[in-house]
Design a protein around this motif. Structure first.
Motif, PDB file in Angstrom:
ATOM      1  N   TYR A   1       0.906  -1.196  -0.087  1.00  0.00           N
ATOM      2  CA  TYR A   1       0.078   0.012  -0.156  1.00  0.00           C
ATOM      3  C   TYR A   1       0.919   1.340   0.090  1.00  0.00           C
ATOM      4  O   TYR A   1       1.542   1.554   1.134  1.00  0.00           O
ATOM      5  CB  TYR A   1      -0.972   0.068   1.266  1.00  0.00           C
ATOM      6  CG  TYR A   1      -1.795  -1.270   1.177  1.00  0.00           C
ATOM      7  CD1 TYR A   1      -3.052  -1.188   0.651  1.00  0.00           C
ATOM      8  CD2 TYR A   1      -1.379  -2.544   1.723  1.00  0.00           C
ATOM      9  CE1 TYR A   1      -3.901  -2.194   0.728  1.00  0.00           C
ATOM     10  CE2 TYR A   1      -2.040  -3.740   1.838  1.00  0.00           C
ATOM     11  CZ  TYR A   1      -3.278  -3.704   1.346  1.00  0.00           C
ATOM     12  OH  TYR A   1      -4.233  -4.795   0.934  1.00  0.00           O
TER      13      TYR A   1
ATOM     14  N   THR B   1       8.593   6.789  -3.989  1.00  0.00           N
ATOM     15  CA  THR B   1       8.394   5.378  -4.460  1.00  0.00           C
ATOM     16  C   THR B   1       7.352   5.174  -5.553  1.00  0.00           C
ATOM     17  O   THR B   1       7.210   4.376  -6.272  1.00  0.00           O
ATOM     18  CB  THR B   1       8.339   4.381  -3.150  1.00  0.00           C
ATOM     19  OG1 THR B   1       9.319   4.700  -2.315  1.00  0.00           O
ATOM     20  CG2 THR B   1       8.378   2.959  -3.516  1.00  0.00           C
TER      21      THR B   1
ATOM     22  N   SER C   1      13.167  10.867   2.193  1.00  0.00           N
ATOM     23  CA  SER C   1      12.546  10.717   0.967  1.00  0.00           C
ATOM     24  C   SER C   1      13.667  10.510  -0.032  1.00  0.00           C
ATOM     25  O   SER C   1      14.555  11.150   0.011  1.00  0.00           O
ATOM     26  CB  SER C   1      11.739  11.685   0.541  1.00  0.00           C
ATOM     27  OG  SER C   1      11.247  11.497  -1.017  1.00  0.00           O
ATOM     28  N   GLY C   2      13.770   9.463  -1.127  1.00  0.00           N
ATOM     29  CA  GLY C   2      14.510   9.442  -2.143  1.00  0.00           C
ATOM     30  C   GLY C   2      14.689  10.625  -3.123  1.00  0.00           C
ATOM     31  O   GLY C   2      15.727  10.812  -3.889  1.00  0.00           O
TER      32      GLY C   2
HETATM   33  C1  LIG Z   1       7.375   2.027  10.078  1.00  0.00           C
HETATM   34  C2  LIG Z   1       6.749   2.509   8.834  1.00  0.00           C
HETATM   35  C3  LIG Z   1       6.024   1.977   8.169  1.00  0.00           C
HETATM   36  C4  LIG Z   1       5.652   2.771   6.819  1.00  0.00           C
HETATM   37  N1  LIG Z   1       4.648   2.176   6.045  1.00  0.00           N
HETATM   38  C5  LIG Z   1       4.414   2.829   4.882  1.00  0.00           C
HETATM   39  C6  LIG Z   1       3.362   2.003   4.325  1.00  0.00           C
HETATM   40  O1  LIG Z   1       2.942   0.978   4.311  1.00  0.00           O
HETATM   41  N2  LIG Z   1       2.924   2.916   3.032  1.00  0.00           N
HETATM   42  C7  LIG Z   1       3.402   3.990   2.681  1.00  0.00           C
HETATM   43  O2  LIG Z   1       2.932   4.766   1.651  1.00  0.00           O
HETATM   44  N3  LIG Z   1       4.088   4.590   3.570  1.00  0.00           N
HETATM   45  C8  LIG Z   1       4.866   4.014   4.835  1.00  0.00           C
HETATM   46  N4  LIG Z   1       5.633   4.570   5.357  1.00  0.00           N
HETATM   47  C9  LIG Z   1       6.129   5.967   5.221  1.00  0.00           C
HETATM   48  C10 LIG Z   1       7.190   5.764   4.285  1.00  0.00           C
HETATM   49  O3  LIG Z   1       8.421   4.771   4.338  1.00  0.00           O
HETATM   50  C11 LIG Z   1       8.109   7.204   4.263  1.00  0.00           C
HETATM   51  O4  LIG Z   1       7.201   8.234   3.859  1.00  0.00           O
HETATM   52  C12 LIG Z   1       9.258   7.513   3.327  1.00  0.00           C
HETATM   53  O5  LIG Z   1      10.157   8.500   3.550  1.00  0.00           O
HETATM   54  C13 LIG Z   1       8.852   7.309   1.704  1.00  0.00           C
HETATM   55  O6  LIG Z   1      10.110   7.621   0.953  1.00  0.00           O
HETATM   56  P1  LIG Z   1      10.092   8.001  -0.260  1.00  0.00           P
HETATM   57  O7  LIG Z   1       9.472   9.300  -0.521  1.00  0.00           O
HETATM   58  O8  LIG Z   1      11.443   7.843  -0.918  1.00  0.00           O
HETATM   59  O9  LIG Z   1       9.098   6.973  -1.196  1.00  0.00           O
HETATM   60  C14 LIG Z   1       6.123   4.102   6.713  1.00  0.00           C
HETATM   61  C15 LIG Z   1       6.926   4.443   7.539  1.00  0.00           C
HETATM   62  C16 LIG Z   1       7.570   3.831   8.624  1.00  0.00           C
HETATM   63  C17 LIG Z   1       8.606   4.322   9.268  1.00  0.00           C
END
Ligand SMILES: Cc1cc2nc3c(=O)[nH]c(=O)nc-3n(C[C@H](O)[C@H](O)[C@H](O)COP(=O)(O)O)c2cc1C
Length: 168
Positions: A56, A63, A93-94
């Motif tokens: 999800y 991502t 964030s990436g």
């Molecule tokens: C324990 C934990 C669980 C997470 N689970 C989800 C998830 O299932 N789905 C989601 O969209 N974000 C989830 N997140 C948030 C993303 O990992 C977070 O926003 C991340 O920085 C996104 O990175 P990106 O911008 O590089 O994609 C979770 C964060 C943590 C700390």
């Protein structure tokens, strides 16, 4: 220790414990570029008579774009001890940093060149079958609503066919 290929039909992860206490990295991309983020939510099972994994992703995640533009994704389940990786990949964030470099993750490639990490306890490589946005009008219990509003946008559910597994 390097991960090696395994038959996912014989994997016996305690899914309710794993996805309640451990975290996983959801990764998508190709040989040129990829991104990873921490996930806490994941479902494994059988749908359309196919072994599947559903993750999800909120639309605001970097991502998300990789999930949209690539046919494969991977779920790398981190050991409980690796809180630091889960923390960095779940809060940064990436778009801003190279999380794979920052966390010292060892990149491997599975089917479709899908990226995953040797630091995981086990990994599933999935090929996308279906994607659908979760929808407020379908909510039947108000506990679901607590995850939206100020917390972020409605997740897109991606269901993939499990095509490979890797374990220690
Ligand atoms: C324990 C934990 C669980 C997470 N689970 C989800 C998830 O299932 N789905 C989601 O969209 N974000 C989830 N997140 C948030 C993303 O990992 C977070 O926003 C991340 O920085 C996104 O990175 P990106 O911008 O590089 O994609 C979770 C964060 C943590 C700390």
């Amino acid at each position: 220790m390097k991960l090696h290929p395994a038959d996912f039909k014989t994997l016996t992860p305690e899914v309710f414990r794993v996805f309640g206490t451990q975290n996983a990295l959801l990764t998508a991309g190709d040989r040129d570029v990829c991104n990873t983020m921490t996930i806490g939510w994941c479902q494994l099972g059988r749908l359309w008579s196919i072994p599947v994994c559903t993750v999800y992703v909120r639309p605001e995640r970097y991502t998300y774009a990789f999930m949209e533009s690539h046919d494969y994704f991977t779920v790398s389940v981190l050991p409980l001890s690796d809180r630091q990786t889960a923390q960095v990949c779940g809060t940064k964030s990436g778009r801003d940093i190279d999380k794979i470099k920052e966390c010292g993750l060892t990149l491997r490639r599975g089917a479709g060149d899908a990226p995953f990490f040797d630091e995981a306890e086990w990994v599933l490589v999935c090929r996308k079958l279906y994607a659908q946005d979760l929808d407020e009008s379908c909510v039947l219990d108000e506990r679901v609503l607590h995850h939206y509003g100020a917390k972020g946008g409605w997740h897109r559910a991606y269901t993939g066919e499990v095509v490979e597994a890797y374990t220690k």
